[in-house]
Design a protein around this motif. Structure first.
Motif, PDB file in Angstrom:
ATOM      1  N   HIS A  79       0.834  -1.206   0.000  1.00  0.00           N
ATOM      2  CA  HIS A  79       0.000   0.000   0.000  1.00  0.00           C
ATOM      3  C   HIS A  79       0.873   1.262   0.000  1.00  0.00           C
ATOM      4  CE1 HIS A  79      -3.101   2.877   1.140  1.00  0.00           C
ATOM      5  NE2 HIS A  79      -3.993   1.939   0.815  1.00  0.00           N
ATOM      6  N   PRO A  80       0.489   2.272  -0.771  1.00  0.00           N
ATOM      7  CA  PRO A  80       1.300   3.497  -0.838  1.00  0.00           C
ATOM      8  C   PRO A  80       1.483   4.185   0.510  1.00  0.00           C
ATOM      9  CG  PRO A  80      -0.309   3.441  -2.625  1.00  0.00           C
ATOM     10  CD  PRO A  80      -0.646   2.307  -1.710  1.00  0.00           C
ATOM     11  N   ALA A  81       0.603   3.923   1.462  1.00  0.00           N
ATOM     12  CA  ALA A  81       0.668   4.626   2.743  1.00  0.00           C
ATOM     13  C   ALA A  81       1.981   4.389   3.482  1.00  0.00           C
ATOM     14  CB  ALA A  81      -0.509   4.223   3.625  1.00  0.00           C
ATOM     15  N   HIS A  82       2.627   3.253   3.247  1.00  0.00           N
ATOM     16  CA  HIS A  82       3.852   2.966   3.987  1.00  0.00           C
ATOM     17  C   HIS A  82       4.988   2.469   3.101  1.00  0.00           C
ATOM     18  CE1 HIS A  82       1.136  -0.636   4.359  1.00  0.00           C
ATOM     19  NE2 HIS A  82       2.114  -1.082   3.615  1.00  0.00           N
ATOM     20  N   ALA A  83       4.801   2.495   1.801  1.00  0.00           N
ATOM     21  CA  ALA A  83       5.810   1.930   0.905  1.00  0.00           C
ATOM     22  C   ALA A  83       7.173   2.598   1.068  1.00  0.00           C
ATOM     23  CB  ALA A  83       5.339   2.046  -0.543  1.00  0.00           C
ATOM     24  N   ALA A  84       7.173   3.900   1.324  1.00  0.00           N
ATOM     25  CA  ALA A  84       8.443   4.635   1.380  1.00  0.00           C
ATOM     26  C   ALA A  84       9.287   4.262   2.594  1.00  0.00           C
ATOM     27  CB  ALA A  84       8.162   6.137   1.379  1.00  0.00           C
ATOM     28  N   VAL A  85       8.676   3.703   3.622  1.00  0.00           N
ATOM     29  CA  VAL A  85       9.424   3.418   4.857  1.00  0.00           C
ATOM     30  C   VAL A  85       9.585   1.926   5.126  1.00  0.00           C
ATOM     31  CG1 VAL A  85       8.718   5.599   5.916  1.00  0.00           C
ATOM     32  CG2 VAL A  85       7.322   3.555   6.284  1.00  0.00           C
ATOM     33  N   LEU A  86       8.988   1.098   4.294  1.00  0.00           N
ATOM     34  CA  LEU A  86       8.956  -0.342   4.592  1.00  0.00           C
ATOM     35  C   LEU A  86      10.353  -0.961   4.635  1.00  0.00           C
ATOM     36  CD1 LEU A  86       6.825  -2.547   5.163  1.00  0.00           C
ATOM     37  CD2 LEU A  86       6.980  -3.185   2.757  1.00  0.00           C
ATOM     38  N   ASN A  87      11.268  -0.473   3.808  1.00  0.00           N
ATOM     39  CA  ASN A  87      12.600  -1.092   3.742  1.00  0.00           C
ATOM     40  C   ASN A  87      13.696  -0.214   4.341  1.00  0.00           C
ATOM     41  OD1 ASN A  87      12.714   0.875   1.798  1.00  0.00           O
ATOM     42  ND2 ASN A  87      13.661  -0.428   0.226  1.00  0.00           N
ATOM     43  N   LEU A  88      13.330   0.672   5.251  1.00  0.00           N
ATOM     44  CA  LEU A  88      14.332   1.578   5.811  1.00  0.00           C
ATOM     45  C   LEU A  88      15.460   0.813   6.505  1.00  0.00           C
ATOM     46  CD1 LEU A  88      12.341   4.603   7.269  1.00  0.00           C
ATOM     47  CD2 LEU A  88      13.788   4.522   5.233  1.00  0.00           C
ATOM     48  N   THR A  89      15.139  -0.249   7.208  1.00  0.00           N
ATOM     49  CA  THR A  89      16.174  -1.028   7.895  1.00  0.00           C
ATOM     50  C   THR A  89      16.505  -2.322   7.172  1.00  0.00           C
ATOM     51  OG1 THR A  89      14.505  -2.066   9.299  1.00  0.00           O
ATOM     52  CG2 THR A  89      15.566  -0.071  10.141  1.00  0.00           C
ATOM     53  N   ARG A  90      15.939  -2.523   6.013  1.00  0.00           N
ATOM     54  CA  ARG A  90      16.266  -3.684   5.191  1.00  0.00           C
ATOM     55  C   ARG A  90      16.284  -3.233   3.729  1.00  0.00           C
ATOM     56  NH1 ARG A  90      19.259  -6.577   6.463  1.00  0.00           N
ATOM     57  NH2 ARG A  90      18.198  -7.386   8.304  1.00  0.00           N
ATOM     58  N   PRO A  91      17.319  -2.501   3.332  1.00  0.00           N
ATOM     59  CA  PRO A  91      17.333  -1.921   1.981  1.00  0.00           C
ATOM     60  C   PRO A  91      17.413  -2.949   0.868  1.00  0.00           C
ATOM     61  CG  PRO A  91      19.438  -1.569   3.102  1.00  0.00           C
ATOM     62  CD  PRO A  91      18.490  -2.098   4.122  1.00  0.00           C
ATOM     63  N   GLU A  92      17.724  -4.196   1.206  1.00  0.00           N
ATOM     64  CA  GLU A  92      17.764  -5.237   0.168  1.00  0.00           C
ATOM     65  C   GLU A  92      16.390  -5.511  -0.430  1.00  0.00           C
ATOM     66  OE1 GLU A  92      20.947  -6.109   3.288  1.00  0.00           O
ATOM     67  OE2 GLU A  92      18.832  -5.526   3.267  1.00  0.00           O
ATOM     68  N   LEU A  93      15.336  -5.141   0.277  1.00  0.00           N
ATOM     69  CA  LEU A  93      13.979  -5.321  -0.231  1.00  0.00           C
ATOM     70  C   LEU A  93      13.636  -4.181  -1.187  1.00  0.00           C
ATOM     71  CD1 LEU A  93      12.239  -6.244   3.149  1.00  0.00           C
ATOM     72  CD2 LEU A  93      12.745  -7.828   1.268  1.00  0.00           C
ATOM     73  N   MET A  94      13.132  -4.546  -2.352  1.00  0.00           N
ATOM     74  CA  MET A  94      12.685  -3.543  -3.330  1.00  0.00           C
ATOM     75  C   MET A  94      11.190  -3.327  -3.122  1.00  0.00           C
ATOM     76  SD  MET A  94      14.760  -4.965  -6.659  1.00  0.00           S
ATOM     77  CE  MET A  94      14.191  -6.653  -6.427  1.00  0.00           C
ATOM     78  N   VAL A  95      10.806  -2.145  -2.713  1.00  0.00           N
ATOM     79  CA  VAL A  95       9.426  -1.879  -2.324  1.00  0.00           C
ATOM     80  C   VAL A  95       8.762  -0.981  -3.359  1.00  0.00           C
ATOM     81  CG1 VAL A  95       7.911  -0.978  -0.532  1.00  0.00           C
ATOM     82  CG2 VAL A  95      10.040  -2.135   0.107  1.00  0.00           C
ATOM     83  N   HIS A  96       7.540  -1.384  -3.740  1.00  0.00           N
ATOM     84  CA  HIS A  96       6.784  -0.642  -4.749  1.00  0.00           C
ATOM     85  C   HIS A  96       5.420  -0.265  -4.188  1.00  0.00           C
ATOM     86  CE1 HIS A  96       9.659  -1.874  -7.925  1.00  0.00           C
ATOM     87  NE2 HIS A  96       9.740  -2.982  -7.198  1.00  0.00           N
ATOM     88  N   ALA A  97       5.086   1.015  -4.289  1.00  0.00           N
ATOM     89  CA  ALA A  97       3.758   1.475  -3.893  1.00  0.00           C
ATOM     90  C   ALA A  97       2.766   1.108  -4.981  1.00  0.00           C
ATOM     91  CB  ALA A  97       3.776   2.985  -3.681  1.00  0.00           C
ATOM     92  N   VAL A  98       1.720   0.388  -4.601  1.00  0.00           N
ATOM     93  CA  VAL A  98       0.698  -0.046  -5.564  1.00  0.00           C
ATOM     94  C   VAL A  98      -0.659   0.428  -5.055  1.00  0.00           C
ATOM     95  CG1 VAL A  98      -0.446  -2.018  -6.638  1.00  0.00           C
ATOM     96  CG2 VAL A  98       2.032  -2.047  -6.290  1.00  0.00           C
ATOM     97  N   ALA A  99      -1.205   1.408  -5.742  1.00  0.00           N
ATOM     98  CA  ALA A  99      -2.506   1.944  -5.349  1.00  0.00           C
ATOM     99  C   ALA A  99      -3.639   1.182  -6.021  1.00  0.00           C
ATOM    100  CB  ALA A  99      -2.593   3.428  -5.685  1.00  0.00           C
ATOM    101  N   GLU A 100      -3.389   0.698  -7.238  1.00  0.00           N
ATOM    102  CA  GLU A 100      -4.415  -0.004  -8.003  1.00  0.00           C
ATOM    103  C   GLU A 100      -3.826  -1.289  -8.579  1.00  0.00           C
ATOM    104  OE1 GLU A 100      -5.914   2.618 -10.947  1.00  0.00           O
ATOM    105  OE2 GLU A 100      -6.783   4.028  -9.505  1.00  0.00           O
ATOM    106  N   ALA A 101      -4.693  -2.243  -8.798  1.00  0.00           N
ATOM    107  CA  ALA A 101      -4.237  -3.560  -9.251  1.00  0.00           C
ATOM    108  C   ALA A 101      -3.505  -3.503 -10.583  1.00  0.00           C
ATOM    109  CB  ALA A 101      -5.432  -4.511  -9.345  1.00  0.00           C
ATOM    110  N   ALA A 102      -3.885  -2.586 -11.444  1.00  0.00           N
ATOM    111  CA  ALA A 102      -3.248  -2.502 -12.763  1.00  0.00           C
ATOM    112  C   ALA A 102      -1.755  -2.229 -12.652  1.00  0.00           C
ATOM    113  CB  ALA A 102      -3.923  -1.419 -13.593  1.00  0.00           C
TER     114      ALA A 102
END
Length: 504
Positions: free
Chosen positions: A288-311
């Motif tokens: 969810h875009p609400a937290h995508a920017a902070v999800l990997n702050l302590t695990r930068p190896e994870l590539m995080v993408h904000a997805v607002a819509e299924a498309a």
């Protein structure tokens, strides 16, 4: 859950239903000419030897003897104890006049040696050690009356209990308790290990599980296909594929974790981090875009993408070699739309948590997924109660696999794994009660997905994954089970995998 102790790590892998063990017993008697009395003598001697080794200071024992062959084993123990100058009291339950065959011979031999038999009315308050020889594996209905009273008094006693073949009141095939059951400190099983010893409530009631084949010929086991088999990390770790010295991250899978609605971002993060620690090449998280920017702050190896819509999942799904769908997904509009988009892509899939809850609302069958329900999710998938699932976990697993296809992991004490084909159900021996905490299932999802990404077939990845997950939990629990959290388990994955690589 009472763990299977180190002394029993050499138990056979094969597990059988009670009727199968009775068949093996018949073959030993009828085809190989081993008298039933001799098998009973061997069973009693094996149990007495265990009793003396485990409780060497005990100077007396109480044998609770039923009117069948289980009681006969108890009479052999009583006679051997009497000969060894131990104090013995045999308390009978059931109709003693119905004793026949080998059991009757054992009772008569005990009496001929000077032993006495008395009907059970109450357990002696000073009982030092109790032998449960009441009922064995044939029980199909709940304990009532004097039988239930005997179990209750055993529970009130401080004396340890040795159960013969299976604790009385525990169903041999499913591990469910039939009204009431003996809680043993140790259980010795004969000829073939019973399925119910290792899943459901079996581990709670059996204590240390030991085994004696009674020296029956090995050929008798060819007559029965095991109903299930025990697996553990010491075995499964050897099955991991070797890594080539020239390998690159593209060789080990690109996992897309889809989940983490608002307020549930941790679930997706845990699945992704566990997958990395289990060796997958790359992990992307669609969240969810609400937290995508902070999800990997302590695990930068994870590539995080904000997805607002299924498309927006389209490009991510094209790059992924497999998907873990469900951790923290939620069941509202956002989660439903992502769920449908992932299923439409038909990418190999590990489905958990809210992914399973959405599947229960619109059932379908696929061959390229691994489903990992806990009993509550399994109940929703089957349209039944949790109690019905736990009453017979093997039956629930079979129904799940038949209805939904692919590979099914039924989580819980004695996690079960089943897939297509004739492979016997796998029962995981690793794990501990400290793992009953939030996020453990998310980590398992990531681990199984990681092993698929590294080239294992889904059923093999599920079996190895549940054992790796359990073994990591056991290693983390060396600091104590209470207070164990999933991050402790994830930290234990790499050392275990390192040891496995050395063994391959």
């Amino acid at each position: 859950m009472t763990r299977v102790l180190p002394e029993s790590q050499q138990l056979p892998r094969a597990l059988y239903r009670a009727e199968q063990v009775r068949s093996l017993d018949r073959i030993a008697i009828e085809q190989y000419g081993i008298p039933a009395e001799q098998l009973m003598e061997r069973a009693g001697a094996a149990a007495f030897s265990l009793l003396r080794a485990r409780w060497p200071q005990a100077r007396s024992l109480v044998v609770l003897a039923g009117a069948g062959n289980n009681g006969g084993d108890g009479y052999v123990i009583a006679r051997l104890a009497h000969h060894s100058q131990l104090g013995v009291r045999v308390l009978t339950l059931g109709d003693h006049s119905r004793l026949q065959g080998a059991a009757l011979s054992a009772a008569q031999a005990y009496q001929a040696a000077g032993g006495s038999i008395e009907p059970f009315t109450r357990l002696p308050p000073d009982a030092e050690l109790i032998v449960d020889a009441m009922l064995g594996t044939g029980l199909e209905r709940p304990l009532t009356g004097l039988w239930a009273a005997a179990v209750a008094q055993c529970h009130s006693s401080r004396a340890p209990i040795l159960a013969l073949d299976i604790p009385s009141g525990l169903h041999a095939d499913s591990g469910r308790v039939l009204g009431a059951a003996i809680k043993a400190a140790a259980t010795i099983s004969f000829i073939g290990l019973k399925c119910g010893l290792f899943t459901g409530l079996g581990p709670e009631y059996c204590g240390e599980v030991c085994f004696d084949a009674l020296r029956v010929p090995a050929l008798i086991y060819a007559s029965e296909i095991p109903a299930a088999r025990r697996i553990d990390w010491s075995q499964q770790g050897r099955l991991l594929p070797r890594r080539r010295r020239c390998a690159n991250k593209g060789d080990f899978g690109y996992l897309l974790v889809v989940g983490g609605d608002q307020g549930m971002s941790g679930a997706a993060r845990l699945a992704g981090e566990a997958a990395l620690r289990a060796g997958v090449g790359r992990v992307a998280i669609a969240t969810h875009p609400a937290h995508a920017a902070v999800l990997n702050l302590t695990r930068p190896e994870l590539m995080v993408h904000a997805v607002a819509e299924a498309a927006e999942l389209g490009a991510l799904l094209q790059r992924a070699t497999l998907v873990a769908l469900g951790p923290g997904l939620g069941q509202d509009t956002w989660g439903q739309s992502l769920y449908r988009q992932v299923l439409a892509a038909n990418t190999p899939l590990v489905l958990d948590a809210d992914g399973l809850n959405l599947l229960a609302q619109d059932p379908q069958r696929r061959s390229n997924w691994v489903l990992t329900p806990h009993p509550g999710e399994a109940a929703r998938l089957l349209g039944c109660s949790v109690a019905e699932v736990e009453t017979d976990r093997f039956a629930a697993l079979k129904h799940l696999q038949e209805r939904y296809g692919g590979v099914v992991v039924l989580k819980g004490a004695g996690t079960l794994v089943d897939g297509p084909g004739l492979r016997p159900v796998a029962v995981c021996m690793d794990g501990n009660p400290g793992m009953a905490s939030a996020g453990m299932g998310d980590a398992l999802t990531g681990i199984i997905a990681a092993l698929i990404g590294q080239g294992m077939e889904p059923v093999a990845a599920a079996e190895a994954g549940v054992c790796l997950h359990g073994a990591a939990g056991d290693r983390a629990a060396e600091q104590g089970e209470r207070g164990l959290i999933v991050s402790d388990l994830i930290a234990a994955l790499q050392p275990l995998l390192g040891l496995a690589d050395e063994a391959v």
